[in-house]
Design an enzyme around this catalytic site. Structure first.
Site, PDB file in Angstrom:
ATOM      1  N   GLY A   1      18.995 -28.711   9.672  1.00  0.00           N
ATOM      2  CA  GLY A   1      19.216 -29.723   8.637  1.00  0.00           C
ATOM      3  C   GLY A   1      19.891 -29.078   7.444  1.00  0.00           C
ATOM      4  O   GLY A   1      19.822 -27.847   7.276  1.00  0.00           O
TER       5      GLY A   1
ATOM      6  N   GLN B   1      22.226 -28.199  -1.247  1.00  0.00           N
ATOM      7  CA  GLN B   1      22.184 -26.808  -0.767  1.00  0.00           C
ATOM      8  C   GLN B   1      23.574 -26.170  -0.730  1.00  0.00           C
ATOM      9  O   GLN B   1      23.687 -24.954  -0.612  1.00  0.00           O
ATOM     10  CB  GLN B   1      21.530 -26.724   0.620  1.00  0.00           C
ATOM     11  CG  GLN B   1      20.038 -27.039   0.588  1.00  0.00           C
ATOM     12  CD  GLN B   1      19.411 -26.934   1.960  1.00  0.00           C
ATOM     13  OE1 GLN B   1      19.493 -27.871   2.742  1.00  0.00           O
ATOM     14  NE2 GLN B   1      18.801 -25.804   2.273  1.00  0.00           N
TER      15      GLN B   1
ATOM     16  N   CYS C   1      13.617 -22.618   5.362  1.00  0.00           N
ATOM     17  CA  CYS C   1      14.652 -23.302   4.582  1.00  0.00           C
ATOM     18  C   CYS C   1      15.817 -22.341   4.375  1.00  0.00           C
ATOM     19  O   CYS C   1      15.604 -21.182   4.011  1.00  0.00           O
ATOM     20  CB  CYS C   1      14.085 -23.734   3.232  1.00  0.00           C
ATOM     21  SG  CYS C   1      15.269 -24.644   2.221  1.00  0.00           S
ATOM     22  N   LEU C   2      17.022 -22.852   4.586  1.00  0.00           N
ATOM     23  CA  LEU C   2      18.207 -21.999   4.425  1.00  0.00           C
ATOM     24  C   LEU C   2      18.351 -21.526   2.979  1.00  0.00           C
ATOM     25  O   LEU C   2      19.002 -20.521   2.731  1.00  0.00           O
ATOM     26  CB  LEU C   2      19.468 -22.751   4.869  1.00  0.00           C
ATOM     27  CG  LEU C   2      19.516 -23.091   6.364  1.00  0.00           C
ATOM     28  CD1 LEU C   2      20.694 -24.009   6.670  1.00  0.00           C
ATOM     29  CD2 LEU C   2      19.589 -21.822   7.212  1.00  0.00           C
TER      30      LEU C   2
ATOM     31  N   HIS D   1      11.657 -32.923   5.069  1.00  0.00           N
ATOM     32  CA  HIS D   1      12.066 -31.684   4.387  1.00  0.00           C
ATOM     33  C   HIS D   1      13.382 -31.927   3.629  1.00  0.00           C
ATOM     34  O   HIS D   1      13.525 -31.507   2.471  1.00  0.00           O
ATOM     35  CB  HIS D   1      12.209 -30.577   5.443  1.00  0.00           C
ATOM     36  CG  HIS D   1      12.764 -29.279   4.960  1.00  0.00           C
ATOM     37  ND1 HIS D   1      12.046 -28.102   4.995  1.00  0.00           N
ATOM     38  CD2 HIS D   1      13.973 -28.940   4.456  1.00  0.00           C
ATOM     39  CE1 HIS D   1      12.799 -27.118   4.531  1.00  0.00           C
ATOM     40  NE2 HIS D   1      13.972 -27.595   4.192  1.00  0.00           N
ATOM     41  N   GLU D   2      14.335 -32.613   4.278  1.00  0.00           N
ATOM     42  CA  GLU D   2      15.646 -32.850   3.654  1.00  0.00           C
ATOM     43  C   GLU D   2      15.541 -33.851   2.506  1.00  0.00           C
ATOM     44  O   GLU D   2      16.143 -33.654   1.450  1.00  0.00           O
ATOM     45  CB  GLU D   2      16.655 -33.356   4.693  1.00  0.00           C
ATOM     46  CG  GLU D   2      16.894 -32.428   5.880  1.00  0.00           C
ATOM     47  CD  GLU D   2      17.166 -30.998   5.497  1.00  0.00           C
ATOM     48  OE1 GLU D   2      17.665 -30.734   4.386  1.00  0.00           O
ATOM     49  OE2 GLU D   2      16.866 -30.117   6.326  1.00  0.00           O
TER      50      GLU D   2
ATOM     51  N   HIS E   1      14.553 -32.243  -0.580  1.00  0.00           N
ATOM     52  CA  HIS E   1      15.648 -31.549  -1.290  1.00  0.00           C
ATOM     53  C   HIS E   1      16.369 -32.498  -2.254  1.00  0.00           C
ATOM     54  O   HIS E   1      16.777 -32.091  -3.344  1.00  0.00           O
ATOM     55  CB  HIS E   1      16.689 -31.008  -0.298  1.00  0.00           C
ATOM     56  CG  HIS E   1      16.369 -29.669   0.284  1.00  0.00           C
ATOM     57  ND1 HIS E   1      16.201 -28.534  -0.489  1.00  0.00           N
ATOM     58  CD2 HIS E   1      16.235 -29.263   1.577  1.00  0.00           C
ATOM     59  CE1 HIS E   1      15.960 -27.494   0.315  1.00  0.00           C
ATOM     60  NE2 HIS E   1      15.970 -27.908   1.568  1.00  0.00           N
TER      61      HIS E   1
HETATM   62  O1  GNR Z   1      16.903 -24.866   9.661  1.00  0.00           O
HETATM   63  C1  GNR Z   1      15.853 -25.353   9.226  1.00  0.00           C
HETATM   64  N1  GNR Z   1      14.737 -25.332   9.993  1.00  0.00           N
HETATM   65  C2  GNR Z   1      13.592 -26.051   9.712  1.00  0.00           C
HETATM   66  C3  GNR Z   1      12.446 -25.765  10.446  1.00  0.00           C
HETATM   67  C4  GNR Z   1      11.283 -26.471  10.219  1.00  0.00           C
HETATM   68  C5  GNR Z   1      11.253 -27.468   9.276  1.00  0.00           C
HETATM   69  C6  GNR Z   1      12.378 -27.756   8.520  1.00  0.00           C
HETATM   70  C7  GNR Z   1      13.548 -27.057   8.747  1.00  0.00           C
HETATM   71  S1  GNR Z   1      14.970 -27.455   7.839  1.00  0.00           S
HETATM   72  C8  GNR Z   1      15.809 -25.923   7.856  1.00  0.00           C
HETATM   73  C9  GNR Z   1      17.193 -26.052   7.243  1.00  0.00           C
HETATM   74  C10 GNR Z   1      17.064 -26.404   5.777  1.00  0.00           C
HETATM   75  O2  GNR Z   1      16.757 -25.615   4.915  1.00  0.00           O
HETATM   76  N2  GNR Z   1      17.256 -27.642   5.459  1.00  0.00           N
HETATM   77  O3  GNR Z   1      17.114 -28.045   4.186  1.00  0.00           O
HETATM   78 NI    NI Z   2      15.686 -26.692   3.300  1.00  0.00          NI
END
Ligand code: GNR
Ligand code: NI
Length: 171
Positions: free
Chosen positions: A46, A51, A94-95, A136-137, A140
């Protein structure tokens, strides 16, 4: 299309609340193409526009397994319209917070309303990893990071580590 640098902690931009998209134009579609290219290259499942430094309410996902066909999804101006009472726990990363993961509990299923890349309204029932990923997204877009769902002790440890890494880089 281009791969854009991913914003990492402790960059304060990650705490900004992103603005709704007024109209889904070709310019927005180019941004979305760049988001997919950046997400796949990372690689991640995601990516939110903030980001890559763009404070608009857009995120992309692809939770397909490596062997499976790609499953790119684009969410513009997303809103969660329903969340299950049942929770599920995933090890999240999270990246924008490289080399750190921790388990997070969230609703196991959600319904999400959004515009697709053609500007058409859609609603999707998400389960499993996709349900976790869209939450999660969406966080953000509101300046929230997965570490905000952890204990204060764990979160502060992570924030401290990234603040220190930045100081060392600058020294
Ligand atoms: O790549 C990602 N892996 C992930 C694993 C478990 C729960 C959420 C994620 S999202 C993350 C990429 C990211 O930072 N998206 O904002
Ligand atoms: Ni993230």
């Amino acid at each position: 299309m281009s791969i854009r640098p991913i914003v990492e902690l402790p960059e304060p931009l990650l705490r900004d609340v992103s603005k709704p998209v007024d109209a889904v134009t070709d310019e927005i579609r180019t941004l979305i193409d760049d988001m997919f290219e950046t997400m796949y290259e990372a690689p991640g499942i995601g990516l939110a526009a903030i980001q890559i430094g763009v404070p608009l309410r857009i995120f992309v996902t692809d939770v397909a397994k490596d062997e499976a066909p790609p499953q790119p999804l684009t969410f513009i101006n997303p809103e969660i319209t329903w969340a299950s009472e049942e929770l599920s726990e995933y090890e999240e990363g999270c990246l924008s917070i490289p080399d750190y993961t921790a388990p997070v509990q969230r609703p196991a299923e959600v319904k999400i309303k959004f515009l697709d890349r053609n500007g058409a309204e859609q609603e999707m029932h998400c389960t499993g990893l996709l349900a976790t990923c869209v939450q999660h997204e969406l966080d953000h877009l509101n300046g929230v990071l997965f570490i905000d769902h952890l204990s204060r002790l764990k979160r502060d440890r992570v924030l401290k580590r990234f603040a220190k890494a930045k100081r060392l880089k600058e020294a």
